[in-house]
Every structure is written in C-alpha cells, then in structure tokens.
Write a protein that holds these residues in place. Structure first.
Motif, PDB file in Angstrom:
ATOM      1  N   VAL A 180     -22.717  20.817  -2.060  1.00  0.00           N
ATOM      2  CA  VAL A 180     -22.844  20.052  -3.173  1.00  0.00           C
ATOM      3  C   VAL A 180     -23.510  20.657  -4.457  1.00  0.00           C
ATOM      4  CG1 VAL A 180     -23.231  17.877  -4.113  1.00  0.00           C
ATOM      5  CG2 VAL A 180     -22.635  18.044  -1.853  1.00  0.00           C
ATOM      6  N   ALA A 181     -22.936  21.332  -5.444  1.00  0.00           N
ATOM      7  CA  ALA A 181     -23.485  22.232  -5.977  1.00  0.00           C
ATOM      8  C   ALA A 181     -23.709  21.752  -7.639  1.00  0.00           C
ATOM      9  CB  ALA A 181     -23.143  23.461  -6.152  1.00  0.00           C
ATOM     10  N   GLU A 182     -24.654  21.445  -8.255  1.00  0.00           N
ATOM     11  CA  GLU A 182     -24.872  21.353  -9.569  1.00  0.00           C
ATOM     12  C   GLU A 182     -24.042  22.466 -10.552  1.00  0.00           C
ATOM     13  OE1 GLU A 182     -26.231  22.434 -13.549  1.00  0.00           O
ATOM     14  OE2 GLU A 182     -27.639  22.917 -11.709  1.00  0.00           O
ATOM     15  N   ALA A 183     -23.171  21.807 -11.340  1.00  0.00           N
ATOM     16  CA  ALA A 183     -22.278  22.369 -12.479  1.00  0.00           C
ATOM     17  C   ALA A 183     -22.383  21.985 -13.603  1.00  0.00           C
ATOM     18  CB  ALA A 183     -20.697  22.710 -11.736  1.00  0.00           C
ATOM     19  N   THR A 184     -23.436  21.684 -14.476  1.00  0.00           N
ATOM     20  CA  THR A 184     -23.535  21.195 -15.824  1.00  0.00           C
ATOM     21  C   THR A 184     -22.561  21.652 -16.664  1.00  0.00           C
ATOM     22  OG1 THR A 184     -25.719  20.742 -15.101  1.00  0.00           O
ATOM     23  CG2 THR A 184     -25.173  20.526 -17.365  1.00  0.00           C
ATOM     24  N   LEU A 201     -18.865  28.179 -12.647  1.00  0.00           N
ATOM     25  CA  LEU A 201     -18.622  29.523 -12.291  1.00  0.00           C
ATOM     26  C   LEU A 201     -19.890  30.051 -11.195  1.00  0.00           C
ATOM     27  CD1 LEU A 201     -17.127  32.387 -12.453  1.00  0.00           C
ATOM     28  CD2 LEU A 201     -18.711  32.752 -14.340  1.00  0.00           C
ATOM     29  N   ASP A 202     -21.258  29.660 -11.520  1.00  0.00           N
ATOM     30  CA  ASP A 202     -22.373  29.956 -10.602  1.00  0.00           C
ATOM     31  C   ASP A 202     -22.004  29.284  -9.272  1.00  0.00           C
ATOM     32  OD1 ASP A 202     -23.567  31.509 -12.551  1.00  0.00           O
ATOM     33  OD2 ASP A 202     -24.498  29.565 -13.615  1.00  0.00           O
ATOM     34  N   ALA A 203     -21.653  28.174  -9.239  1.00  0.00           N
ATOM     35  CA  ALA A 203     -21.297  27.207  -8.151  1.00  0.00           C
ATOM     36  C   ALA A 203     -20.432  28.024  -7.263  1.00  0.00           C
ATOM     37  CB  ALA A 203     -21.248  25.941  -8.221  1.00  0.00           C
ATOM     38  N   GLY A 204     -19.302  28.532  -7.606  1.00  0.00           N
ATOM     39  CA  GLY A 204     -18.233  29.265  -6.799  1.00  0.00           C
ATOM     40  C   GLY A 204     -18.674  30.528  -6.394  1.00  0.00           C
ATOM     41  N   ARG A 205     -19.561  31.047  -7.038  1.00  0.00           N
ATOM     42  CA  ARG A 205     -20.112  32.250  -6.334  1.00  0.00           C
ATOM     43  C   ARG A 205     -21.205  32.059  -5.412  1.00  0.00           C
ATOM     44  NH1 ARG A 205     -21.046  34.980 -12.453  1.00  0.00           N
ATOM     45  NH2 ARG A 205     -19.129  35.743 -12.803  1.00  0.00           N
ATOM     46  N   THR A 206     -22.061  30.927  -5.718  1.00  0.00           N
ATOM     47  CA  THR A 206     -22.867  30.372  -4.343  1.00  0.00           C
ATOM     48  C   THR A 206     -22.033  30.398  -3.224  1.00  0.00           C
ATOM     49  OG1 THR A 206     -24.832  29.987  -5.942  1.00  0.00           O
ATOM     50  CG2 THR A 206     -24.776  28.880  -3.894  1.00  0.00           C
ATOM     51  N   ALA A 207     -21.049  29.368  -3.226  1.00  0.00           N
ATOM     52  CA  ALA A 207     -20.166  29.124  -2.133  1.00  0.00           C
ATOM     53  C   ALA A 207     -19.677  30.124  -1.260  1.00  0.00           C
ATOM     54  CB  ALA A 207     -19.131  27.757  -2.677  1.00  0.00           C
ATOM     55  N   TYR A 237     -14.207  31.314  -5.692  1.00  0.00           N
ATOM     56  CA  TYR A 237     -14.295  30.608  -4.337  1.00  0.00           C
ATOM     57  C   TYR A 237     -12.842  30.136  -4.105  1.00  0.00           C
ATOM     58  CZ  TYR A 237     -15.446  27.064  -1.166  1.00  0.00           C
ATOM     59  OH  TYR A 237     -15.500  26.187   0.139  1.00  0.00           O
ATOM     60  N   ASP A 238     -12.466  30.431  -2.929  1.00  0.00           N
ATOM     61  CA  ASP A 238     -10.874  30.102  -2.465  1.00  0.00           C
ATOM     62  C   ASP A 238     -10.939  29.008  -1.449  1.00  0.00           C
ATOM     63  OD1 ASP A 238     -11.838  31.329  -0.409  1.00  0.00           O
ATOM     64  OD2 ASP A 238     -10.106  32.937  -0.427  1.00  0.00           O
ATOM     65  N   GLY A 239     -11.970  28.282  -1.376  1.00  0.00           N
ATOM     66  CA  GLY A 239     -12.073  27.325  -0.270  1.00  0.00           C
ATOM     67  C   GLY A 239     -11.828  25.860  -0.943  1.00  0.00           C
ATOM     68  N   ASP A 240     -11.994  24.825  -0.013  1.00  0.00           N
ATOM     69  CA  ASP A 240     -11.752  23.483  -0.540  1.00  0.00           C
ATOM     70  C   ASP A 240     -12.447  22.912  -1.702  1.00  0.00           C
ATOM     71  OD1 ASP A 240     -11.604  20.718  -0.523  1.00  0.00           O
ATOM     72  OD2 ASP A 240     -11.018  20.298   1.323  1.00  0.00           O
ATOM     73  N   LEU A 241     -12.073  22.643  -2.628  1.00  0.00           N
ATOM     74  CA  LEU A 241     -13.041  22.456  -4.020  1.00  0.00           C
ATOM     75  C   LEU A 241     -12.513  20.997  -4.645  1.00  0.00           C
ATOM     76  CD1 LEU A 241     -14.522  23.840  -6.154  1.00  0.00           C
ATOM     77  CD2 LEU A 241     -12.516  24.925  -6.975  1.00  0.00           C
ATOM     78  N   ALA A 242     -13.417  20.199  -5.123  1.00  0.00           N
ATOM     79  CA  ALA A 242     -13.458  19.224  -5.694  1.00  0.00           C
ATOM     80  C   ALA A 242     -14.655  18.839  -6.767  1.00  0.00           C
ATOM     81  CB  ALA A 242     -13.071  18.074  -4.887  1.00  0.00           C
ATOM     82  N   VAL A 243     -14.559  17.928  -7.457  1.00  0.00           N
ATOM     83  CA  VAL A 243     -15.697  17.360  -8.335  1.00  0.00           C
ATOM     84  C   VAL A 243     -15.972  16.139  -7.757  1.00  0.00           C
ATOM     85  CG1 VAL A 243     -16.118  16.361 -10.656  1.00  0.00           C
ATOM     86  CG2 VAL A 243     -14.794  18.676 -10.347  1.00  0.00           C
ATOM     87  N   ALA A 244     -17.616  16.057  -7.628  1.00  0.00           N
ATOM     88  CA  ALA A 244     -17.820  14.515  -7.451  1.00  0.00           C
ATOM     89  C   ALA A 244     -17.666  13.527  -8.293  1.00  0.00           C
ATOM     90  CB  ALA A 244     -19.464  14.999  -7.194  1.00  0.00           C
ATOM     91  N   VAL A 245     -16.956  12.438  -7.930  1.00  0.00           N
ATOM     92  CA  VAL A 245     -16.667  11.382  -8.505  1.00  0.00           C
ATOM     93  C   VAL A 245     -17.214   9.862  -7.721  1.00  0.00           C
ATOM     94  CG1 VAL A 245     -14.874  12.162 -10.025  1.00  0.00           C
ATOM     95  CG2 VAL A 245     -14.197  11.374  -7.996  1.00  0.00           C
ATOM     96  N   GLY A 246     -17.330   8.893  -8.257  1.00  0.00           N
ATOM     97  CA  GLY A 246     -17.785   7.928  -7.562  1.00  0.00           C
ATOM     98  C   GLY A 246     -16.662   7.558  -6.557  1.00  0.00           C
ATOM     99  N   GLY A 247     -16.993   6.984  -5.128  1.00  0.00           N
ATOM    100  CA  GLY A 247     -16.168   6.588  -4.170  1.00  0.00           C
ATOM    101  C   GLY A 247     -15.742   7.784  -3.335  1.00  0.00           C
TER     102      GLY A 247
END
Length: 253
Positions: A180-184, A201-207, A237-247
């Motif tokens: 779970v990575a910050e991506a402001t 972009l940074d978060a993808g590189r970290t993952a 990053y070519d793995g499973d990818l999504a944005v955090a939304v409530g629920g």
C-alpha cells in the motif's frame, strides 16, 4: 488475512470518501491502520469500536490520525452496565514518538483515561501484535513517518505511510503480498515536496524493486482521476494494480 480500505484520499476527504484508513484482519484480530479524517463512520459500518484490537499510525498528520479521537470517545464514553464483561480494555495504539500529542490533546486526559495505551513505534525492532509480526521502517516525510510491514499466516502487507525516496522502501516491499503505497502525484512531485512525498511512478518502481505481488496506490489528491496514477505505476510495475477507494477488500488466503 483480509485488508479493507476505509479511505484513500490525501490531505482532506472528498465528498463521500475518507482519508487514509485501513483494517487488517487475521485470526480474529483486527488492526486499524491510520484512522484519518472520516474513517470512523466507515469503520463502524463494518465493526464496533470495541472490536478494534490495535491501532497503528504511520505519522501525525491529521489525514492519517484525526479519527483516533472519536474512536477513543466511542470506546471510553459508551454506556456501561458496570459489569467487568462490559468494560472495553485499553486500546493499544502505536505511533512514532510524539506523533499523537495533538490529537490526544483534543480532550481532557480524564475523559479518555484508561481507554488506550500508547506505544512508540521503534524502527528495526520487530514486535508481536496479536497474530502479526510488525516491522517498522523509518521513512522520510515532513514529520517522522513509519513504514509498516505486517506478517501473519505466511502473508505480508506493507504500508509506506507518506514518504519521499528512501533505500529502505525496497526492503519494506520485499516479497510483499500487498504493498500500500502513497502516490500523491501521478508522475512529478513538486520540487519542494520531492524529498517527502511520492508519485505513482515512484510507487510502481518500489513495488517492482521489492517484488511485491500486488500494489495499491493511495493518498491521491481528492477528486482526481485514478487513470493517470495507474498508467504511471504500470510503466515499471506489471503486477496486480489498483487505487485505494473506500470499501475495497483484498483477501490474502
């Protein structure tokens, strides 16, 4: 292990949304991570305030901890029959030293007395938290920020909090089942914030560097579209990818 998003807005909650807030559940133990603005109503849709077994706070900005106050009120002020079985135990709360001074000062000490037990997060010192192992990483932000790595049942969930570039991020993300990575920002972080915040972009590189199986982007500016952030992260990053939304819920069987 189950991971549930209560909110993922950075800075302030958008209409109908909440700021950073997540619940991690394993073997009947529930950990609330970063109770930011507007997360408590979302939490109470899923469980009672007394059902939270521990709270982890990455840092002291209110979009990550403001709703700790109403959570503690809900535990401390709930009607009681006076029997021992009706009393809610002190809630273990973990945060960087001094990070919660402001939010805990919102009420007189006697109002919340006995409702929580405050513990410092110590980088490099693993802790047992219910069925979890907790590892903490010191990551750069405008205020002290703790990267969190929870391990349980052979699964790993890693959370960056808010952070700028750091060598420790690859170790935080190492073989994580969920990062779970910050991506402001989608791609470019303004110069004044570059040491303290990240882009998608940074978060993808970290993952990618850590070999994380899933990446969840969080802390986007409120009311901004998810597509630019997803596209930026997918560049590396070519793995499973999504944005955090409530629920949103992620099951790690």
């Amino acid at each position: 292990m189950r991971f549930t998003v209560l909110g993922g807005c950075g800075a302030w909650p958008a209409a109908g949304q909440a700021c950073s807030g997540y619940v991690v559940e394993h073997e009947g133990f529930s950990v609330l991570v970063d109770p930011g603005y507007a997360t408590l109503p979302r939490l109470l849709e899923r469980m009672g305030a007394a059902d939270v077994d521990a709270v982890l706070v990455t840092h002291g900005h209110p979009d990550h901890c403001a709703d700790l106050n109403p959570l503690l009120r809900a535990r401390a002020l709930r009607p009681s029959s006076g029997t021992s079985s009706d009393r809610v135990p002190a809630l273990p709360v973990y945060a960087p030293p001094g990070a919660l001074d402001a939010v805990l000062a919102l009420d007189k000490p006697r109002m919340l007395a006995g409702s929580f037990a405050l513990h410092d997060l110590a980088p490099g010192v693993p802790q047992e938290l219910g069925p979890f192992r907790l590892d903490v990483f010191d990551l750069p932000h405008h205020v002290p920020n703790a990267g969190l790595r929870l391990t349980g049942g052979g699964r790993v969930i890693a959370c960056t909090g808010d952070t700028g570039p750091a060598a420790e991020l690859a170790e935080l993300a190492r073989s994580a089942d969920l990062l779970v990575a910050e991506a402001t920002y989608p791609v470019h972080v303004p110069e004044e914030d570059a040491p303290y915040l990240s882009s998608a972009l940074d978060a993808g590189r970290t993952a990618a560097a850590g070999g994380a199986a899933r990446l969840l982007l969080t802390h986007l500016w409120p009311d901004t579209p998810a597509e630019p952030a997803l596209a930026a992260a997918a560049e590396s990053y070519d793995g499973d990818l999504a944005v955090a939304v409530g629920g949103l819920t992620v099951e790690l069987p």
